[in-house]
Design an enzyme around this catalytic site. Structure first.
Site, PDB file in Angstrom:
ATOM      1  N   SER A  76       0.828  -1.206   0.000  1.00 28.95           N
ATOM      2  CA  SER A  76       0.000   0.000   0.000  1.00 28.95           C
ATOM      3  C   SER A  76       0.859   1.252   0.000  1.00 28.95           C
ATOM      4  O   SER A  76       2.056   1.207   0.281  1.00 28.95           O
ATOM      5  CB  SER A  76      -0.962   0.000   1.192  1.00 28.95           C
ATOM      6  OG  SER A  76      -0.237   0.023   2.385  1.00 28.95           O
ATOM      7  N   ASP A  77       0.204   2.355  -0.308  1.00 28.07           N
ATOM      8  CA  ASP A  77       0.878   3.646  -0.306  1.00 28.07           C
ATOM      9  C   ASP A  77      -0.135   4.724   0.058  1.00 28.07           C
ATOM     10  O   ASP A  77      -1.293   4.656  -0.349  1.00 28.07           O
ATOM     11  CB  ASP A  77       1.484   3.953  -1.684  1.00 28.07           C
ATOM     12  CG  ASP A  77       2.430   5.132  -1.600  1.00 28.07           C
ATOM     13  OD1 ASP A  77       3.559   4.942  -1.113  1.00 28.07           O
ATOM     14  OD2 ASP A  77       2.031   6.255  -1.978  1.00 28.07           O
ATOM     15  N   THR A  78       0.316   5.704   0.840  1.00 28.10           N
ATOM     16  CA  THR A  78      -0.557   6.780   1.310  1.00 28.10           C
ATOM     17  C   THR A  78       0.062   8.137   0.989  1.00 28.10           C
ATOM     18  O   THR A  78       1.260   8.320   1.196  1.00 28.10           O
ATOM     19  CB  THR A  78      -0.771   6.684   2.846  1.00 28.10           C
ATOM     20  OG1 THR A  78      -1.334   5.403   3.154  1.00 28.10           O
ATOM     21  CG2 THR A  78      -1.699   7.773   3.357  1.00 28.10           C
ATOM     22  N   SER A 113      -3.817   3.733  -1.418  1.00 26.48           N
ATOM     23  CA  SER A 113      -4.069   2.658  -2.382  1.00 26.48           C
ATOM     24  C   SER A 113      -3.507   1.364  -1.825  1.00 26.48           C
ATOM     25  O   SER A 113      -2.488   1.363  -1.125  1.00 26.48           O
ATOM     26  CB  SER A 113      -3.386   2.955  -3.723  1.00 26.48           C
ATOM     27  OG  SER A 113      -4.001   4.047  -4.346  1.00 26.48           O
TER      28      SER A 113
END
Length: 193
Positions: A76-78, A113
Site C-alpha cells: 500500500s501507499d498513502t 491505495s
C-alpha cells in the site's frame, strides 16, 4: 471470518509501518511481514490516486516470481493530497512545520491505495478521506514536530497522535485510511480475491 479459500493462503504484508501492521492485526488475519526496498519514484504527470495506485503496484512488482502458490502479498501507499499536489514525507523539521502550516485551517484529502497480489491475479483499489484541520498555532505545530518527529508520515502528521487529538475537527471517510490502511475495503476485497 475470511472465506474458506483464503484459509489455506499465507498472507504477507509488505510494509514496515507499525500502523499498517496494527491495523491488519485488527482484522484477525494471520500474516507475516516481508519488506522489499524500492525507489518510490513515480511519473510527475500522475495525480492523486494515480500516484498511490502506481506506487502500491510498484511495491507489489518487487514480489514478481517470488510468491509461492499459496501466498498473497498486500502492499500500500498513502499520500496527503492538498491544493492539487502531494504532500509526502517531510525531509526535515523545517519542511514538516511548513507542511502543517499549509494544512492548518483547511481541508485536505488522504489517499491510500492497496494492491493485493498472488501469482495469478492482482487487484488495486484506493480510498479517500477528507480531513478538516482547525487553525493550528505556530506553537502547536512546533511542539508537535519537535516531540513527535513525524518524518515517516505523509503530510507530516499522524492522526492517531497529539496533533490529531487537538487539530482534526472533522473527518469525511475512514479514520483508518488516514492511518494508512483502509481496512474496511481491504476486508471486502480479500473476501472476493
Amino acid at each position: 471470518m475470511l472465506s474458506k479459500k483464503l484459509k489455506n493462503k499465507h498472507i504477507i504484508l509488505a510494509s514496515g509501518s507499525p500502523r499498517r501492521q496494527e491495523l491488519l492485526k485488527g482484522l484477525d488475519i494471520d500474516f507475516s511481514i516481508k519488506v522489499k526496498s524500492i525507489d518510490e519514484v513515480y511519473p510527475q504527470s500522475l495525480k492523486a490516486e494515480e500516484i498511490t495506485n502506481y506506487l502500491a503496484e510498484l511495491k507489489a512488482e518487487a514480489f514478481d516470481n517470488l510468491l509461492k502458490d499459496n501466498e498473497i502479498v498486500i502492499t500500500s501507499d498513502t499520500i496527503v493530497w492538498h491544493q492539487d499536489k502531494p504532500l509526502e514525507k517531510p525531509k526535515n523539521e523545517a519542511q514538516a512545520i511548513e507542511m502543517l502550516q499549509e494544512l492548518s485551517n483547511k481541508v485536505h484529502k488522504v489517499i491510500t491505495s492497496v494492491c493485493i497480489k498472488s501469482n495469478d491475479k492482482q487487484k488495486v483499489f484506493f480510498d479517500v478521506t477528507k480531513v478538516h484541520f482547525k487553525a493550528l498555532t505556530n506553537n502547536e505545530i512546533s511542539y508537535y514536530v519537535k516531540k513527535y518527529k513525524p518524518f515517516d508520515k505523509a503530510g507530516s502528521y499522524g492522526i492517531q497522535e497529539w496533533i490529531g487529538f487537538i487539530g482534526v475537527t472533522k473527518l469525511e471517510g475512514s479514520y483508518f485510511n488516514v492511518m494508512g490502511l483502509p481496512v474496511h475495503k481491504l476486508y471486502e476485497e480479500l473476501l472476493i480475491f
